[in-house]
Design a protein around this motif. Structure first.
Motif, PDB file in Angstrom:
ATOM      1  N   TRP A 119      12.178 -30.824  -3.779  1.00 50.57           N
ATOM      2  CA  TRP A 119      13.327 -30.780  -4.750  1.00 50.57           C
ATOM      3  C   TRP A 119      13.949 -29.405  -4.141  1.00 50.57           C
ATOM      4  O   TRP A 119      14.774 -29.629  -3.651  1.00 50.57           O
ATOM      5  CB  TRP A 119      13.322 -31.015  -6.010  1.00 50.57           C
ATOM      6  N   GLU A 120      12.723 -28.151  -4.020  1.00 52.93           N
ATOM      7  CA  GLU A 120      13.333 -27.216  -3.928  1.00 52.93           C
ATOM      8  C   GLU A 120      13.267 -26.805  -2.569  1.00 52.93           C
ATOM      9  O   GLU A 120      14.076 -26.046  -2.152  1.00 52.93           O
ATOM     10  CB  GLU A 120      11.988 -25.821  -4.341  1.00 52.93           C
ATOM     11  N   GLN A 131      16.682 -28.641  -1.898  1.00 53.13           N
ATOM     12  CA  GLN A 131      18.164 -27.191  -2.415  1.00 53.13           C
ATOM     13  C   GLN A 131      18.320 -26.068  -0.874  1.00 53.13           C
ATOM     14  O   GLN A 131      19.300 -26.305  -1.202  1.00 53.13           O
ATOM     15  CB  GLN A 131      17.654 -26.975  -3.816  1.00 53.13           C
TER      16      GLN A 131
END
Length: 141
Positions: free
Chosen positions: A76-77, A80
């Protein structure tokens, strides 16, 4: 198969998973190159490099298999940071979440991210890979 894709990037901190996925991709003979990154941070560095000259010397992936749960920078990071690249990201790149997560919220979250084109459960299999290739690279396969 008409034409191989340039590169597949496997992003997972689990060595056995990367080994198996690499064997599946090699057996399919669908890519000119296969690269492995053990974290989201390593994958982001691979894609962006320290400078344009360095980046241009590495084969850029057409297809990325991305795990969710990794140390340092998780999937997820990574996404992003990848989305924040703006013009520097490749909008034609196909990112597939490849995960052991059974949490339905993870799939829903992935579906809301424009760069993510699919969500598959581990392990990668020949059937899953062939389906992804036919769906996202129809001119090649």
């Amino acid at each position: 198969m008409k034409k191989k894709i340039e590169c597949v990037l496997l992003v997972d901190d689990d060595e056995p998973t990367n080994f198996l996925s690499q064997m599946i991709v090699e057996a399919a003979a669908c890519a000119n190159d296969i690269q492995v990154a053990s974290s989201g941070a390593d994958a982001l560095w691979y894609l962006t490099g320290d400078n344009e000259k360095e980046k241009s010397t590495r084969p850029q992936p057409d297809l990325i298999f991305l795990d969710i749960n990794m140390p340092a920078m998780n999937g997820w990071e990574f996404l992003q940071q990848y989305e924040a690249l703006g013009e520097r990201k490749n909008d034609n790149r196909v990112i597939i979440m490849l995960t052991t997560s059974l949490n339905p919220d993870d799939k829903l979250k992935a579906e809301r991210i424009t760069s993510v084109k699919g969500f598959e459960h581990k392990p990668l299999t020949e059937e899953k890979l062939n389906g992804i290739l036919r769906k996202h690279f129809p001119a090649n396969f």
